[in-house]
Design a protein around this motif. Structure first.
Motif, mmCIF file in Angstrom:
data_model
loop_
_atom_site.group_PDB
_atom_site.id
_atom_site.type_symbol
_atom_site.label_atom_id
_atom_site.label_comp_id
_atom_site.label_asym_id
_atom_site.label_seq_id
_atom_site.Cartn_x
_atom_site.Cartn_y
_atom_site.Cartn_z
ATOM 1 N N VAL A 198 0.837 -1.208 0.000
ATOM 2 C CA VAL A 198 0.000 0.000 0.000
ATOM 3 C C VAL A 198 0.872 1.259 0.000
ATOM 4 O O VAL A 198 1.813 1.385 0.788
ATOM 5 N N LEU A 199 0.515 2.176 -0.901
ATOM 6 C CA LEU A 199 1.277 3.405 -1.094
ATOM 7 C C LEU A 199 0.996 4.403 0.021
ATOM 8 O O LEU A 199 -0.149 4.533 0.458
ATOM 9 N N PRO A 200 2.034 5.131 0.432
ATOM 10 C CA PRO A 200 1.749 6.305 1.249
ATOM 11 C C PRO A 200 1.129 7.365 0.328
ATOM 12 O O PRO A 200 1.376 7.341 -0.884
ATOM 13 N N TRP A 201 0.321 8.237 0.857
ATOM 14 C CA TRP A 201 -0.299 9.288 0.044
ATOM 15 C C TRP A 201 0.798 10.131 -0.625
ATOM 16 O O TRP A 201 1.692 10.634 0.050
ATOM 17 N N ASP A 208 5.609 3.457 -12.026
ATOM 18 C CA ASP A 208 5.963 4.857 -12.257
ATOM 19 C C ASP A 208 5.029 5.812 -11.527
ATOM 20 O O ASP A 208 5.130 7.026 -11.674
ATOM 21 N N GLY A 209 4.101 5.263 -10.770
ATOM 22 C CA GLY A 209 3.189 6.102 -10.005
ATOM 23 C C GLY A 209 2.012 6.616 -10.819
ATOM 24 O O GLY A 209 1.345 7.559 -10.403
ATOM 25 N N ARG A 210 1.755 5.977 -11.977
ATOM 26 C CA ARG A 210 0.624 6.412 -12.800
ATOM 27 C C ARG A 210 -0.570 5.498 -12.571
ATOM 28 O O ARG A 210 -0.416 4.281 -12.446
ATOM 29 N N GLY A 261 2.939 14.454 -9.830
ATOM 30 C CA GLY A 261 2.015 15.430 -9.250
ATOM 31 C C GLY A 261 2.314 15.739 -7.792
ATOM 32 O O GLY A 261 1.700 16.627 -7.204
ATOM 33 N N PHE A 262 3.238 15.001 -7.198
ATOM 34 C CA PHE A 262 3.615 15.238 -5.804
ATOM 35 C C PHE A 262 5.111 15.538 -5.734
ATOM 36 O O PHE A 262 5.885 14.996 -6.525
ATOM 37 N N SER A 303 9.701 6.904 0.214
ATOM 38 C CA SER A 303 9.051 6.527 -1.048
ATOM 39 C C SER A 303 9.213 7.665 -2.050
ATOM 40 O O SER A 303 8.899 8.810 -1.741
ATOM 41 N N PRO A 304 9.704 7.381 -3.253
ATOM 42 C CA PRO A 304 9.739 8.443 -4.269
ATOM 43 C C PRO A 304 8.316 8.946 -4.517
ATOM 44 O O PRO A 304 7.364 8.165 -4.444
#
Lengths: 354, 354
Positions: A149-152, A208-210, B301-302, B296-297
């Motif tokens: 689970v990603l941190p915000w 890639d965070g997309r 957008g962040f 975390s990278p």
């Protein structure tokens, strides 16, 4: 091909198998009952589906059937329960029992676990406390290898799905909630992948965070991550998940990044409502709240408003009569273990293992 | 037209005004400090913007400045704080102080309020407890006339925005979360309405229970409702909001549907981490968790991953230097009250009231 078994049969088989891998009778029965109850309440992912995995772990030493559980009362109101890697349900039940004892005597209590295996349905334990007229909260973390689970705002997983559960006694069934602080558990993402279906939007990011709806883009490698609960306000789910991690690791004196840690870090907080309000009156007020909430007319697409736990208690009543569905993969694995361990399964069922 | 005032000036004015409506010095200063700190931390909606409303309420008898606050220790570990409708911050501070005292002595404590006015930023109280090396959780409900938030599956509001807050001590700033269990507070919906802008999708349903982005369709009449936190898994936000309601009403012996109830029902739960882990080690572990999460990278957008409270502590440091922005409507209302009550405002500021 799913088959449906009477819950008593399934419990008997599960208990016999746990005993066969070394669990004392009472602990085997408790573990079996807990798995079957999860299935009865519709939480199949935490139900008998887990039994083969538990038996494998017992064979490999990850679960230590019969391991002594030690309770250290660190103060009047607090305790640390070292579960010795016994079955998770055995350790967690011992912990909630201690919590109930503390809250009975001192009105409020907090109990945490160490060296606790997979506890299954976290709601089971708060439910047991609510049956003793207590309000119970539970949190449950998982160690670093389960950090999907990603941190915000981040693109690498830093937390597990970190559920929060609570139960509140009422005049009828307790309010009973058991919710992950992520949008979805990893297991559900896997189901979509196995079925070749796209994910609902808003569940995962790729490496890639997309945003993506492709389960394969989540698994990679490189792996992506599951978003925290809350969609556009996912910082809220992240905040809740982080609290679960604090209570599951730091409070137990364990580092989040320790690669050697395994199992669940559980924290129970118990409150005796009778410290504030006579218990009968409290339950009446909770009943009134439930009635008020349910009196809202349903929105389009819904038939009625259901309070937390209502879906589960309905499933329980239905499956107590109808039996528990067991998928073919799970059944085959159970039957294999039964063959290996020399545990008899009832007439006509064993053949599935062949 | 916003003006920016040094926080000391603003605190002095706010305290003088609270005193002028009858608050004893210490309580006036506490209320002023709390409002200004909320503004300093960027929570303008719970900051000095509320001062005129509080002064109005004091004039009308809704707030009773100087009202005695009674603390009933219902057990070693529990207390009920009757705030007598004093300023909410005064009552809630008395309650968290009692909670800190209990947790210091008994490791775990639970304190609830009765007859407590609007407490403002709930995070303020848990933050005060974390400064004393305690883990603190808080919930805060609001009575029936503020029930803008829909139960999951329903189309009529049954809960308020029911925030949950927590604070965890660390080696630096505490982890500090303060989150409503709805998608958005009603105040934010009002801002969109006033600005004539459509709402983000997923915030509200109209009175027929259909999704809408039109703020006017939410206000009606007939009124619609705000959705619980969680989007497609809004049953989770609903479950959390319902727990807040139980702890704010039933636990205090109050009926959710009682039309005569007003103010906030607060519940504080405090845990002394030192009951489980030496406090220095606990803080190190929390620091390690924070560093791990922040490593975390960022996703597109962040710029970086921020932990709960980080935005607020940055705003605090910035505004301590730069001053606190006060919007023109609020400033005019403050200046009007100052004129009415004969409270001097510093040179050059008073004219705004004309």
């Amino acid at each position: 091909l799913a088959r449906t078994l009477p819950h008593e049969t399934l419990t008997r088989i599960a208990a016999a198998l746990c005993q066969a891998v070394g669990a004392p009778v009472a602990e085997a029965e408790l573990t079996a009952r807990e798995l079957v109850t999860s299935s009865l309440m519709g939480h199949d992912s935490h139900g008998v589906l887990r039994l083969p995995e538990y038996l494998d772990l017992a064979g490999q030493g990850g679960i230590v059937p019969g391991a002594p559980i030690s309770v250290e009362r660190t103060s009047e109101t607090t305790a640390v329960v070292d579960c010795g890697f016994n079955f998770g349900a055995v350790g967690a039940h011992r912990a909630i029992e201690e919590g109930v004892r503390i809250a009975r005597a001192h009105r409020v209590g907090c109990v945490i676990t160490r060296r606790c295996n997979h506890v299954g349905r976290v709601g089971a334990y708060v439910q047991a406390a609510a049956a003793q007229d207590l309000i119970a909260l539970a949190t449950c973390n998982s160690p670093v290898h389960g950090h999907f689970v990603l941190p915000w705002g981040g693109k690498e997983g830093r937390l597990a799905t970190n559920p929060i559960a609570y139960a509140v006694p009422s005049g009828g069934d307790p309010l009973l909630a058991d919710l992950s602080t992520s949008v979805a558990p990893e297991g559900k993402v896997r189901v979509y992948k196995n079925e070749g279906r796209p994910l609902p939007p808003g569940w995962v990011l790729d490496a890639d965070g997309r945003p993506t709806t492709d389960p394969a883009a989540f698994y990679g490698p490189p792996r992506g991550g599951i978003l925290p609960l809350g969609g556009p306000t996912g910082y809220k789910g992240f905040a809740l998940g982080l609290l679960v991690e604090v209570l599951g690791s730091a409070l137990a004196g364990v580092s989040t990044t320790d690669q050697t840690v395994r199992g669940n870090g559980v924290c129970f907080v118990l409150i005796d409502p009778a410290a504030f309000c006579p218990i009968g009156r409290f339950k009446e007020l909770v009943d009134g709240l439930i009635a008020y909430v349910k009196s809202s007319p349903p929105a389009p697409g819904f038939e009625e408003v259901l309070v937390p736990g209502e879906v589960e208690f309905r499933a329980l009543r239905r499956r107590l009569g109808e039996g528990v569905p067991v998928d073919d993969v799970t059944w085959r694995a159970i039957a294999d273990h039964a063959g290996r361990l020399g545990v008899g399964v009832p007439n006509g069922l064993a053949s599935a293992g062949g």
